[in-house]
Write a protein that holds these residues in place. Structure first.
Motif, PDB file in Angstrom:
ATOM      1  N   GLU A   1      16.743  19.252  16.223  1.00 30.51           N
ATOM      2  CA  GLU A   1      17.264  20.042  17.577  1.00 30.51           C
ATOM      3  C   GLU A   1      16.959  21.504  17.677  1.00 30.51           C
ATOM      4  O   GLU A   1      16.719  22.118  18.604  1.00 30.51           O
ATOM      5  CB  GLU A   1      18.945  19.661  17.562  1.00 30.51           C
ATOM      6  CG  GLU A   1      19.456  20.385  18.902  1.00 30.51           C
ATOM      7  CD  GLU A   1      21.043  19.995  18.705  1.00 30.51           C
ATOM      8  OE1 GLU A   1      21.471  19.191  18.039  1.00 30.51           O
ATOM      9  OE2 GLU A   1      21.707  20.888  19.297  1.00 30.51           O
ATOM     10  N   ASP A   2      17.129  22.205  16.289  1.00 28.75           N
ATOM     11  CA  ASP A   2      16.881  23.506  16.460  1.00 28.75           C
ATOM     12  C   ASP A   2      15.685  23.949  16.640  1.00 28.75           C
ATOM     13  O   ASP A   2      15.189  24.785  17.331  1.00 28.75           O
ATOM     14  CB  ASP A   2      17.312  24.029  15.059  1.00 28.75           C
ATOM     15  CG  ASP A   2      18.757  24.017  14.816  1.00 28.75           C
ATOM     16  OD1 ASP A   2      19.398  24.451  13.770  1.00 28.75           O
ATOM     17  OD2 ASP A   2      19.584  23.687  15.729  1.00 28.75           O
ATOM     18  N   THR A   3      14.566  23.100  16.046  1.00 28.37           N
ATOM     19  CA  THR A   3      13.079  23.466  16.321  1.00 28.37           C
ATOM     20  C   THR A   3      12.657  23.357  17.662  1.00 28.37           C
ATOM     21  O   THR A   3      12.209  24.160  18.437  1.00 28.37           O
ATOM     22  CB  THR A   3      12.299  22.693  15.656  1.00 28.37           C
ATOM     23  OG1 THR A   3      12.486  22.691  14.197  1.00 28.37           O
ATOM     24  CG2 THR A   3      10.858  22.919  15.740  1.00 28.37           C
ATOM     25  N   ILE A   4      13.299  22.285  18.422  1.00 28.12           N
ATOM     26  CA  ILE A   4      13.110  21.949  19.772  1.00 28.12           C
ATOM     27  C   ILE A   4      13.855  23.125  20.778  1.00 28.12           C
ATOM     28  O   ILE A   4      13.130  23.551  21.700  1.00 28.12           O
ATOM     29  CB  ILE A   4      13.287  20.598  20.347  1.00 28.12           C
ATOM     30  CG1 ILE A   4      12.345  19.617  19.689  1.00 28.12           C
ATOM     31  CG2 ILE A   4      13.622  20.565  21.716  1.00 28.12           C
ATOM     32  CD1 ILE A   4      12.429  18.267  19.824  1.00 28.12           C
ATOM     33  N   THR A   5      14.865  23.320  20.323  1.00 27.65           N
ATOM     34  CA  THR A   5      15.923  24.418  21.209  1.00 27.65           C
ATOM     35  C   THR A   5      14.954  25.675  21.277  1.00 27.65           C
ATOM     36  O   THR A   5      14.735  26.462  22.181  1.00 27.65           O
ATOM     37  CB  THR A   5      16.978  24.721  20.481  1.00 27.65           C
ATOM     38  OG1 THR A   5      17.854  23.274  20.556  1.00 27.65           O
ATOM     39  CG2 THR A   5      17.669  25.608  21.456  1.00 27.65           C
ATOM     40  N   GLY A   6      14.409  26.114  19.986  1.00 25.74           N
ATOM     41  CA  GLY A   6      13.804  27.151  20.089  1.00 25.74           C
ATOM     42  C   GLY A   6      12.384  27.563  20.820  1.00 25.74           C
ATOM     43  O   GLY A   6      12.231  28.339  21.520  1.00 25.74           O
ATOM     44  N   PHE A   7      11.712  26.029  20.696  1.00 24.44           N
ATOM     45  CA  PHE A   7      10.569  26.286  21.656  1.00 24.44           C
ATOM     46  C   PHE A   7      10.728  26.015  22.965  1.00 24.44           C
ATOM     47  O   PHE A   7      10.069  26.645  23.810  1.00 24.44           O
ATOM     48  CB  PHE A   7       9.737  25.098  20.967  1.00 24.44           C
ATOM     49  CG  PHE A   7       8.796  25.424  20.037  1.00 24.44           C
ATOM     50  CD1 PHE A   7       8.993  24.804  18.780  1.00 24.44           C
ATOM     51  CD2 PHE A   7       7.567  26.168  19.929  1.00 24.44           C
ATOM     52  CE1 PHE A   7       8.307  25.214  17.581  1.00 24.44           C
ATOM     53  CE2 PHE A   7       6.997  26.653  18.948  1.00 24.44           C
ATOM     54  CZ  PHE A   7       7.205  25.952  17.560  1.00 24.44           C
TER      55      PHE A   7
ATOM     56  N   ILE B   1      13.911  14.546  20.511  1.00 19.56           N
ATOM     57  CA  ILE B   1      14.711  15.449  19.552  1.00 19.56           C
ATOM     58  C   ILE B   1      15.138  14.140  18.521  1.00 19.56           C
ATOM     59  O   ILE B   1      15.661  13.219  18.821  1.00 19.56           O
ATOM     60  CB  ILE B   1      16.203  15.832  20.118  1.00 19.56           C
ATOM     61  CG1 ILE B   1      15.679  17.025  20.997  1.00 19.56           C
ATOM     62  CG2 ILE B   1      17.135  16.514  19.053  1.00 19.56           C
ATOM     63  CD1 ILE B   1      17.107  17.499  21.936  1.00 19.56           C
TER      64      ILE B   1
ATOM     65  N   SER C   1      10.353  21.718   8.825  1.00 21.20           N
ATOM     66  CA  SER C   1      11.658  21.817   9.658  1.00 21.20           C
ATOM     67  C   SER C   1      12.665  22.690   8.626  1.00 21.20           C
ATOM     68  O   SER C   1      12.085  23.217   7.648  1.00 21.20           O
ATOM     69  CB  SER C   1      12.133  20.358   9.789  1.00 21.20           C
ATOM     70  OG  SER C   1      12.208  19.816   8.515  1.00 21.20           O
TER      71      SER C   1
END
Lengths: 208, 130
Positions: free
Chosen positions: B21-27, B45, B100
């Motif tokens: 989730e955090d990686t996708i939120t950032g991108f 996600i 990650s």
């Protein structure tokens, strides 16, 4: 006559060896560049996760999570341009270029920021041992047709942020540097695989 | 010429993501998120409830879509479908294994480096010397 023929054969074999050695050097350079870029990406992502955690701490976890993602029709504002790049006779590589929106309403500042971003990326590319910047640089492309409707697109970009609450761009900095690195790594990956194919071909020729 | 791989060019290809989730939120904040008319997204996600089948289906979908140029996949997720990732050999979309938060990048598991490490193995060196 025999001496002339043997010297010509010697020259040809010398040239053949140097081409093979060049292919091996290109391959090793590509592997080295790939690993360095992956290491840089890891550091940048780590910084991004830290900033996200900090924003979550200050604003609350309920305001920054995936349940707030909006699934209405929404085109990506950052895309890629994929072109063919020649890598020798009968060989082509994909070449990726990042196309992203402006982060400023001022057109002149927009191009300055773009130039600054590109210069920063080239400076980082210079730190790599592989110096062929023109081949490996992650070029940033800004499509001009979107520039005319910058006001509208700025609102569209804010659409994603609205889904996360009233978060300003300053609180959560967009992770644009990793995107440029991702494009750079993709180009390096293509070069690496091309160089690997060439070295493998040379090895097969040598064993026959 | 007959074996030449065709490069699929595009002027607005997407970056797909299979990550936490955090990686996708950032991108997504960087503007790579895309939702089409059928409400299909260019990201998945992965959390504790995501099944391996869902990850496989997402990987197969993203690697066959013509509008995707790069697929970012967290390396720990790629390890769950390693056989699929390692058997992928098309030039586009490019598959990039990224770290990650809880799983740092390991070059030993990278599919690209695994493919080329044969050149560094003693077997390949020995066969070249024969």
């Amino acid at each position: 006559m025999e001496r002339q023929e043997s010297s010509e054969n010697g020259r040809e074999s010398n040239e053949g060896i140097s081409v093979k050695e060049e292919n091996i050097l290109n391959f090793l350079d590509s592997v080295d560049g790939y690993l360095i870029l992956m290491d840089s990406l890891s550091s940048t992502l780590r910084q991004g996760w830290l900033e996200l955690a900090s924003a979550r701490h200050s604003m609350g976890a309920s305001r920054i999570n995936s349940t707030l993602f909006d699934h209405k029709l929404h085109p990506a504002s950052t895309t890629l341009q994929v072109n063919e790049q020649s890598a020798g006779p009968d060989r082509e590589l994909p070449h990726f270029t990042l196309c992203k929106w402006a982060s400023s309403n001022n057109p002149e500042k927009y191009f300055e920021e773009a130039k600054f971003g590109e210069d920063e990326l080239l400076k980082k590319s210079n730190s790599l041992r592989h110096r062929d910047i023109s081949h490996n640089s992650g070029n940033v492309c800004f499509p001009t047709f979107r520039f005319d409707c910058l006001g509208k697109m700025t609102r569209d970009q804010g659409f994603d942020l609205e889904a996360l609450g009233s978060i300003s761009m300053r609180v959560l900095k967009p992770v644009t540097n990793p995107l440029e690195m991702v494009v750079e790594i993709s180009n390096m990956r293509a070069s690496l695989l091309c160089a690997y194919d060439q070295v493998q071909k040379d090895m097969e020729t040598a064993t026959k | 010429m007959a074996n030449r791989v065709q490069i699929r060019t595009s002027s607005s290809a997407l970056i797909a993501m299979i990550a936490d989730e955090d990686t996708i939120t950032g991108f997504l904040l960087a503007g790579v998120g895309n939702v089409d008319l059928r409400r299909k997204t260019n990201y998945l996600i992965v959390d504790s409830k995501t099944t391996v089948k869902q990850i496989e289906d997402a990987f197969k979908e993203f690697t066959t879509r013509e509008d995707i140029g790069i697929v970012l996949i967290s390396q720990y997720v790629a390890n769950m479908i390693r056989f699929l990732v390692d058997s992928y050999n098309k030039p586009i979309p490019a598959i990039l294994e990224i770290p990650s938060k809880d799983h740092p990048y390991d070059p030993a598991h990278d599919s690209v480096l695994s493919r080329v490490k044969y050149l560094f193995s003693t077997e390949s060196v020995a066969s070249g010397r024969r």
